[in-house]
Enzyme design. Structure first.
Site, PDB file in Angstrom:
ATOM      1  N   CYS A 104       4.789  -0.039  11.087  1.00  0.00           N
ATOM      2  CA  CYS A 104       3.943   1.150  11.239  1.00  0.00           C
ATOM      3  C   CYS A 104       2.501   0.888  11.660  1.00  0.00           C
ATOM      4  CB  CYS A 104       3.926   1.927   9.924  1.00  0.00           C
ATOM      5  SG  CYS A 104       5.550   2.264   9.244  1.00  0.00           S
ATOM      6  N   HIS A 141      -2.284   5.982   8.238  1.00  0.00           N
ATOM      7  CA  HIS A 141      -1.829   4.612   8.021  1.00  0.00           C
ATOM      8  C   HIS A 141      -2.610   3.577   8.827  1.00  0.00           C
ATOM      9  CE1 HIS A 141       1.867   1.908   6.933  1.00  0.00           C
ATOM     10  NE2 HIS A 141       0.815   1.717   6.147  1.00  0.00           N
TER      11      HIS A 141
END
Length: 518
Positions: free
Chosen positions: A70, A126
């Protein structure tokens, strides 16, 4: 159709002269942990009519590549740089860790804002939040609605036992107005994001172009979905994990429909470019929640094709459609490609000299995407991870692994019910369960050596079944030389342990920036 372009663009942050009437609206929807074989154009069982229609009547990017996990993919997307240059080349940024995408990096939202766009983020960040300076609205976004961490529950918005969901806007004094959105507790996040994205569209000032970044939570674990979606697969898929996963995709598809409808209702759709891709491949069986990358090998966390080849398409009323584009595109390419669109509209490079970017790894691929030119991208760095002592490179049709590339299983989809399985509807699924009888398996024991070398021709052998390094020593030498070059540009991983000062109990039970700078 095989197309791609090659030029390295450079952009300064001065305001560029652009005609706002030619600037398209851009919606970028990024799925999370979606498997290669999870979308309808790869698996006929998935119910996703909106995304399927957009893909099939748009341009499917069949060789679109991302990072294996990610945070690295998101950092590459935002900066146009390989994560190995950013110190984000090992694992992800976890809750309470005091680092992130460095504040001296100029990112897509900064560029788009300077070029006259309204910029909004809805979904998952993130990229770090130890300081407010690392959060989206301090980095060029006009608003951000969603969560800072890498994963959380879909209904209660909890990760590591604490809440993470907020709506941020810039404050007049340069700080952040941040509202913790407790009201979304016990509502499904995919619906929350769809409604917020639609609100952004309806509230948008049409005198400015719109950049809407929509990084979805779907379909990252945990396995959670409204029962109405789960029931849509009754009698079709028997495996509960797979059935839930497909139901989560269907819910995400409904979110896409809500956004597209809002764009049409506000007369923005005809001048909109809609981009879709996944941040990495699906996790393999055991750590995944039903994703399938088959016939590609490996999955999330690995350098195999199943970990980095991403389902992707571009759709727009401004563009031709019904095209499968098989040219090589990397996630770093989106920054120079989008800034080209912001400066030139949909004009190809031959008709408009777009912005020039200095010292990035991405290239403007607009001509390649629309079939107006060939590519200058013949290679990309998969990754260099000094901690894991591994690296990988794609060059032409070749892919070289140096050290352990990660778990390399082939995981076919779970068997569906026998009646459907034996129908012509799923003939392609039966074919994909057959292995090449000539494949040469590479055993796990060979990967423990950090000096091990493996080479695959991923164009002729996309499932990576035949290791061919001994037959191609010159290719191996050239690629090792290129890896040595990239090694000279690599920054040591910046990972660090959770800071006790980040404890959400000190901030009302909410994950919150806790340092002045980091």
């Amino acid at each position: 159709m095989r197309r791609l372009v090659s030029c390295v663009w450079l952009l300064t942050l001065q305001v560029l002269t652009v005609n706002s009437l030619t600037q398209p609206n851009i919606v970028m929807m990024v799925a999370d942990d979606l498997g290669w074989a999870d979308m309808p154009w790869h698996d006929a069982l998935t119910i996703a009519p909106t995304l399927t229609s957009l893909a099939n009547s748009g341009i499917i990017l069949d060789r679109h590549y991302v990072q294996p996990i990610c945070s690295p993919t998101r950092s590459a997307l935002m900066t146009g740089k390989y994560p190995s240059r950013l110190g984000l080349n090992h694992d992800t940024i976890n809750a309470g860790e005091p680092y992130g995408l460095m504040v001296n990096e100029t990112i897509i939202s900064n560029y788009m804002s300077k070029m006259g766009y309204a910029t909004h983020g809805v979904g998952k960040w993130h990229l770090g939040y130890c300081s407010w300076d690392l959060t989206p609205v301090k980095r060029g976004f006009d608003s951000f609605y969603g969560y800072y961490n890498g994963h959380e529950t879909y209904y209660t918005k909890v990760t590591h036992n604490f809440f993470d969901f907020r709506f941020d806007t810039p404050a007049q004094n340069g700080s952040v107005n941040s509202e913790v959105v407790w009201s979304v507790n016990e509502t499904y996040s995919t619906v929350n994001y769809a409604n917020q994205a639609a609100k952004v569209v309806h509230d948008h000032d049409k005198n400015k172009p719109l950049f809407l970044y929509l990084p979805m939570q779907s379909v990252h674990n945990p396995n959670e979905v409204p029962d109405s979606y789960f029931q849509m697969y009754e009698g079709i898929v028997e495996n509960v994990k797979r059935r839930t996963l497909l139901a989560m995709i269907t819910a995400m598809d409904d979110a896409a429909e809500v956004v597209v409808s809002a764009l049409k209702q506000t007369d923005l759709w005809e001048n909109t470019i809609f981009i879709f891709f996944s941040d990495n491949g699906g996790p393999l069986k055991g750590i995944g929640n039903g994703q399938v990358n088959y016939p590609l090998r490996g999955g999330k966390y690995s350098y195999w094709e199943g970990g980095i080849r991403s389902s992707s398409f571009v759709h727009s009323p401004l563009l031709p459609g019904g095209i499968i584009n098989e040219e090589l595109i990397h996630v770093t390419d989106w920054l120079p490609t989008l800034t080209h669109l912001a400066a030139c509209g949909v004009e190809p490079s031959s008709k408009c000299s777009g912005p020039y970017h200095k010292d990035i790894d991405g290239v403007n691929q607009w001509d390649a995407i629309v079939g107006a030119g060939k590519s200058n991208r013949t290679e990309f760095l998969v990754n260099i991870d000094p901690k894991a002592k591994n690296s990988a490179l794609r060059w032409g049709p070749w892919k070289l692994y140096h050290g352990n590339p990660g778990k390399g299983d082939w995981v076919p989809p779970p068997r569906i019910n026998e009646e459907l399985y034996n129908s012509q509807f799923t003939e392609d699924l039966r074919e994909r369960e057959k292995f090449d009888s000539d494949m040469e398996y590479v055993m796990d024991t060979e990967w423990n050596d950090p000096d091990s070398i493996m080479l695959f021709d991923v164009v002729a052998d996309p499932a990576e079944t035949r290791e061919v390094s001994k037959a191609n020593p010159d290719v191996v030498k050239t690629m090792l030389d290129r890896l040595e070059y990239y090694q000279s540009r690599t920054t040591p991983p910046r990972n660090c342990p959770r800071d006790p000062a980040s404890d959400p109990a000190k901030f009302g039970g909410v994950w919150t920036p806790w340092l002045k700078s980091c």
